[in-house]
Design an enzyme around this catalytic site. Structure first.
Site, PDB file in Angstrom:
ATOM      1  N   HIS A   1       0.841  -1.204   0.000  1.00  0.00           N
ATOM      2  CA  HIS A   1       0.000   0.000   0.000  1.00  0.00           C
ATOM      3  C   HIS A   1       0.877   1.255   0.000  1.00  0.00           C
ATOM      4  O   HIS A   1       0.599   2.220  -0.708  1.00  0.00           O
ATOM      5  CB  HIS A   1      -0.864   0.072   1.264  1.00  0.00           C
ATOM      6  CG  HIS A   1      -1.896  -1.012   1.386  1.00  0.00           C
ATOM      7  ND1 HIS A   1      -1.917  -1.885   2.445  1.00  0.00           N
ATOM      8  CD2 HIS A   1      -2.957  -1.334   0.605  1.00  0.00           C
ATOM      9  CE1 HIS A   1      -2.937  -2.716   2.315  1.00  0.00           C
ATOM     10  NE2 HIS A   1      -3.589  -2.415   1.206  1.00  0.00           N
TER      11      HIS A   1
ATOM     12  N   GLN B   1     -17.919  -7.776  -1.298  1.00  0.00           N
ATOM     13  CA  GLN B   1     -16.945  -8.468  -2.145  1.00  0.00           C
ATOM     14  C   GLN B   1     -16.397  -9.750  -1.512  1.00  0.00           C
ATOM     15  O   GLN B   1     -15.636 -10.480  -2.145  1.00  0.00           O
ATOM     16  CB  GLN B   1     -15.810  -7.535  -2.565  1.00  0.00           C
ATOM     17  CG  GLN B   1     -14.714  -7.286  -1.542  1.00  0.00           C
ATOM     18  CD  GLN B   1     -13.696  -6.265  -2.022  1.00  0.00           C
ATOM     19  OE1 GLN B   1     -14.026  -5.099  -2.254  1.00  0.00           O
ATOM     20  NE2 GLN B   1     -12.437  -6.686  -2.177  1.00  0.00           N
TER      21      GLN B   1
ATOM     22  N   GLY C   1      -2.453  -2.180  -7.105  1.00  0.00           N
ATOM     23  CA  GLY C   1      -1.261  -3.024  -7.151  1.00  0.00           C
ATOM     24  C   GLY C   1      -1.408  -4.137  -8.181  1.00  0.00           C
ATOM     25  O   GLY C   1      -2.500  -4.671  -8.377  1.00  0.00           O
TER      26      GLY C   1
ATOM     27  N   ARG D   1      -3.665 -10.124   3.995  1.00  0.00           N
ATOM     28  CA  ARG D   1      -3.979 -11.461   4.514  1.00  0.00           C
ATOM     29  C   ARG D   1      -2.743 -12.170   5.076  1.00  0.00           C
ATOM     30  O   ARG D   1      -2.889 -13.130   5.824  1.00  0.00           O
ATOM     31  CB  ARG D   1      -4.646 -12.314   3.435  1.00  0.00           C
ATOM     32  CG  ARG D   1      -6.088 -11.910   3.187  1.00  0.00           C
ATOM     33  CD  ARG D   1      -6.833 -12.928   2.340  1.00  0.00           C
ATOM     34  NE  ARG D   1      -8.237 -12.589   2.199  1.00  0.00           N
ATOM     35  CZ  ARG D   1      -8.728 -11.770   1.283  1.00  0.00           C
ATOM     36  NH1 ARG D   1      -7.922 -11.211   0.405  1.00  0.00           N
ATOM     37  NH2 ARG D   1     -10.012 -11.494   1.234  1.00  0.00           N
TER      38      ARG D   1
HETATM   39  O1  PAF Z   1      -7.807  -4.404  -3.391  1.00  0.00           O
HETATM   40  C1  PAF Z   1      -8.529  -4.064  -2.437  1.00  0.00           C
HETATM   41  O2  PAF Z   1      -8.069  -3.816  -1.314  1.00  0.00           O
HETATM   42  C2  PAF Z   1     -10.025  -3.966  -2.656  1.00  0.00           C
HETATM   43  O3  PAF Z   1     -10.464  -4.934  -3.538  1.00  0.00           O
HETATM   44  C3  PAF Z   1     -10.473  -2.545  -3.093  1.00  0.00           C
HETATM   45  C4  PAF Z   1      -9.890  -2.191  -4.444  1.00  0.00           C
HETATM   46  C5  PAF Z   1     -10.038  -1.527  -2.059  1.00  0.00           C
HETATM   47  C6  PAF Z   1     -11.990  -2.505  -3.209  1.00  0.00           C
HETATM   48  O4  PAF Z   1     -12.630  -2.808  -2.018  1.00  0.00           O
END
Ligand code: PAF
Length: 279
Positions: free
Chosen positions: A43, A67, A153, A193
């Site tokens: 990040h 998601q 990424g 994770r």
């Molecule tokens: O890659 C992620 O962390 C997520 O899929 C995102 C792009 C923030 C969408 O929730």
């Protein structure tokens, strides 16, 4: 000497859409890094790029429930907000958007979102509607934030390609910036994770990276088969492999590029943690 980076002290933390609008009104060159938190060096590399390329940088932390197709994956997703805030302040982020579920989905999810059929391949086969939900939330964020650039990424290559395609078709003024995967010394691709992995599981993940790295050219030439690699990976203590596939990343979504760049795509489980990579 006594030096202060003023920007460090000024990160605005915003959790309401109305406040967000007020703060970013007039920002003409905003870089946006959407995240689900548990901020790591991957990040931070996106954020650094945004800070270098844009006038102001906004980061969102939002664990986007729709998601997740396994409820336990959602519940166990690492949440370390205090640590995240201090990292983001230190690096010089200008705005942190921390919305609630209701702020983002006042009328529920968008069931009509149209995403590229590549979303049915690889992870899409094992996580139905995952990419629709990712694109839905990114679409909502773009409509709220109107960034000039948005950062993703390459570790999540399939996500990157699908979002790129959607943004090109729906928000063509936003430039998608792809950022290289950041790896630990042992080869593991950084991911939130990874915080869920035990020491032994990390060792296994590192071995898998090395096997795929070493065997990549043989796999491309078909002098070894994917089934053989899978067998080898199972012997390391992996309980499930969703897929291993070799694909040319320049031929995933049109317009195709001539240059051939093969990547080995993998998704597998260590305990109940699902990891993905492309090498
Ligand atoms: O890659 C992620 O962390 C997520 O899929 C995102 C792009 C923030 C969408 O929730």
């Amino acid at each position: 000497s006594f030096t202060y980076n003023i920007s460090n002290l000024q990160m605005k933390i915003i959790s309401h859409k109305k406040k967000l609008k007020k703060f970013i009104l007039g920002e003409r060159n905003l870089g946006f890094v959407p995240t689900m938190g548990a901020i790591h060096k991957g990040h931070l590399s996106l954020i650094k790029k945004s800070i270098a390329q844009c006038n102001k940088t906004i980061v969102s932390i939002f664990v986007n429930k729709p998601q997740f197709n396994r409820i336990n994956d959602y519940k166990k997703y690492p949440r370390v907000l205090k640590k995240d805030i201090s990292l983001l302040k230190k690096i010089g982020v200008h705005y942190l958007f921390l919305p609630s579920h209701n702020q983002i989905y006042p009328d529920g999810i968008n069931k009509r979102i149209k995403v590229h059929p590549f979303s049915k391949k690889l992870c899409g086969k094992y996580r139905p509607h995952h990419f629709e939900s990712v694109v839905d939330v990114v679409d909502r964020f773009i409509k709220l934030i109107h960034p000039k650039k948005i950062y993703f990424g390459e570790k999540d290559m399939q996500q990157l390609k699908i979002i790129e395609d959607f943004i090109k078709k729906n928000h063509s003024y936003v430039k998608v910036v792809a950022c290289k995967t950041i790896r630990e010394k042992n080869g593991i691709a950084l991911s939130s994770r990874n915080f869920l992995l035990s020491f032994d599981e990390r060792m296994i993940a590192s071995k898998i990276y090395k096997i795929l790295r070493m065997r990549k050219n043989n796999l491309i030439k078909k002098s070894i088969y994917i089934t053989d690699i899978k067998k080898k990976i199972f012997t390391l203590g992996v309980n499930k492999i969703d897929y291993i596939e070799i694909l040319d990343i320049n031929k995933l979504i049109k317009p195709y590029k001539n240059k051939v760049i093969y990547k080995v795509f993998i998704a597998y489980f260590l305990g109940s943690t699902r990891l993905i990579d492309n090498i």
